[in-house]
Structures are given as C-alpha cells and as structure tokens.
Design a protein around this motif. Sequence first.
Motif, PDB file in Angstrom:
ATOM      1  N   ALA A 193       0.702  -1.270  -0.011  1.00  0.00           N
ATOM      2  CA  ALA A 193       0.230   0.050  -0.157  1.00  0.00           C
ATOM      3  C   ALA A 193       0.820   1.310  -0.072  1.00  0.00           C
ATOM      4  CB  ALA A 193      -0.958   0.110   1.427  1.00  0.00           C
TER       5      ALA A 193
ATOM      6  N   GLU B 100      -0.253  -2.365  -4.423  1.00  0.00           N
ATOM      7  CA  GLU B 100      -1.002  -1.509  -4.302  1.00  0.00           C
ATOM      8  C   GLU B 100      -2.540  -1.657  -4.798  1.00  0.00           C
ATOM      9  OE1 GLU B 100      -1.481   1.693  -2.459  1.00  0.00           O
ATOM     10  OE2 GLU B 100      -3.322   1.271  -3.176  1.00  0.00           O
TER      11      GLU B 100
ATOM     12  N   ALA C 171      -2.773  -6.751  -0.536  1.00  0.00           N
ATOM     13  CA  ALA C 171      -2.005  -7.238   0.357  1.00  0.00           C
ATOM     14  C   ALA C 171      -2.092  -8.545   1.170  1.00  0.00           C
ATOM     15  CB  ALA C 171      -1.843  -6.289   1.598  1.00  0.00           C
TER      16      ALA C 171
END
Length: 250
Positions: free
Chosen positions: A42, A64, A89
């Motif tokens: 991120a 991301e 993630a």
Amino acid sequence: MPGHWLLASLGKRVLRPGGLALTSRLLRALNIGAKDDVLELAPGLGVTAKMTLARSPRSYTAVERDEKAARGIIRILEGTHNRCVLGTAENTGLPSEAFTTAYGEAMLTIQGAPAKARILEEVRRVLKPGGKYGIHELCIVPDESGEAIRREIEKRLSTGIHVGVQPLVAKEWRQLLESAGFRVLWEERAPMHLLEPKRLIRDEGFFGALRFAFNLLRRPDARKRVAQMRNLFREYRQNLEAIAFVCEKV
Ligand SMILES: C[S@@+](CC[C@H](N)C(=O)[O-])C[C@H]1O[C@@H](n2cnc3c(N)ncnc32)[C@H](O)[C@@H]1O
C-alpha cells in the motif's frame, strides 16, 4: 470518497498517522541497504517508496490495491529490479520467501480483524527466514482503554473518514505480530497530528502546505470534511497515537 483520497486530491502526499518523522525512524530501524529485496504494501502516493529507493535496495516491489495510485508508483520507478503490482496485501501473488524486508503504513488500521490476520500471514509467507517487517499504524491509548470508548472511536472515525477504521491498543498490535509468527525488535510512538498545521508543514514542506491550504479555500465541501476529520482527531487526542514496529520472521 475515503478521507485519505480526499486529502490526496487536495495535494497531501503523506497519509500516515505519525508523519514523515516516524517513517524515517521506521526506515532507519529496518536498516534497508544494497543487500535487500524490499516489499512495500500500500505505497499510496509513493513518499516512502522514494525514501526507500534512495537507500538503493537490490530490488523494490510495491503492491497497491488502487489502480490510480499504482500507476503513480510505476511512474517513479526506474530499472528492471523495481516494480509495482496492482493487487491486494492479503493475496499478493508474489513468490514465497522472496523478500528480506517488508513494510506497510496506514493500511492494517483500515482492515477488519480477519483481513489483518490474512495480511500478516501473507507477509510471513513472502519474507525470507529472519526477514524484517515494519508497520506504522494508528493506536488507541492507553492499553487499558475500555470497550465502550474503543467502539465509539471506531464508529466516529469510520463515519468521519468514510472507511472502516479499526485501530488497536499497543499491546494488541504487538500480540497480533507475535501470534502471526514475528518477534518484535523495535517499537516507537508519535502524536497523531496528521492534520495539525505544524505537522502539515513538516510533512508537505512550506509550499506543499500552502498548496493544500489554497485547495481547501477553493473547495468548500472538502474544507468542511477536512475540518470534521481534524476536529475528530482533536476530540480524541488523549486516545489516539501513531505507533510503529519492526519485527522479524521467526
Ligand atoms: C491511508 S492510505 C496510506 C498510503 C501510504 N502508505 C501512506 O502512508 O501515505 C491507505 C493505502 O492502502 C491501500 N490499501 C488499502 N487496503 C489495501 C489492501 N488490502 N491491499 C493493498 N493496498 C491496500 C490504499 O489503496 C491506500 O493507498
């Protein structure tokens, strides 16, 4: 629009609770250098990505979820050893034990408990044995804060920021890392001053802060929302802090 993208649309680049100062301390504690294969989860607008790249790691990979942000990261990357993947993630699609270092800022706080656990499991999978993992998140203080105030803060912040926010107390952040198979090596705190004028100047620079203020003047709706967010952070200033950890995979 989630609060962090609203702030970004106004020109704010630094979107984590402890600001650049806590990020710098986190990167120093991670001690990234030429031997490292680094994963950033991120990266947002890429402020920390640039700081990491300045340390010339062997490789840099970002994951991301937001497509526009990912495109922005790709623009700042050079060379064949640096890349940004559009993905989550929780499920990066990256090979196991490929990284010496991983970190993420202001990302776990905006996940519920199951997603937090899945992300830590994924980080552990992609880290080499002994690999380091750093986080920079929002923390509720003190550790003994009761359920009622915690639920109130979660509810008020989630409504105010327009994104589900679930900060933990320091003890729980530590337990979360430990129960996912990490050993904590380092912990530091900073005040939660994301929208305080002094921090804005320190994080965005004098002209960056001026541009932010100018954009606020031009956009009354955004100004109202930013004022609401800042007032919320002020209202709960006794209960909110930024916290960072570095741990290693055991
Ligand atoms: C508050 S911003 C923080 C951005 C940046 N790390 C910073 O501190 O300035 C949250 C970021 O997390 C990203 N994000 C949220 N959930 C994610 C997930 N599950 N996987 C990957 N990225 C995620 C968002 O797209 C956004 O870029």
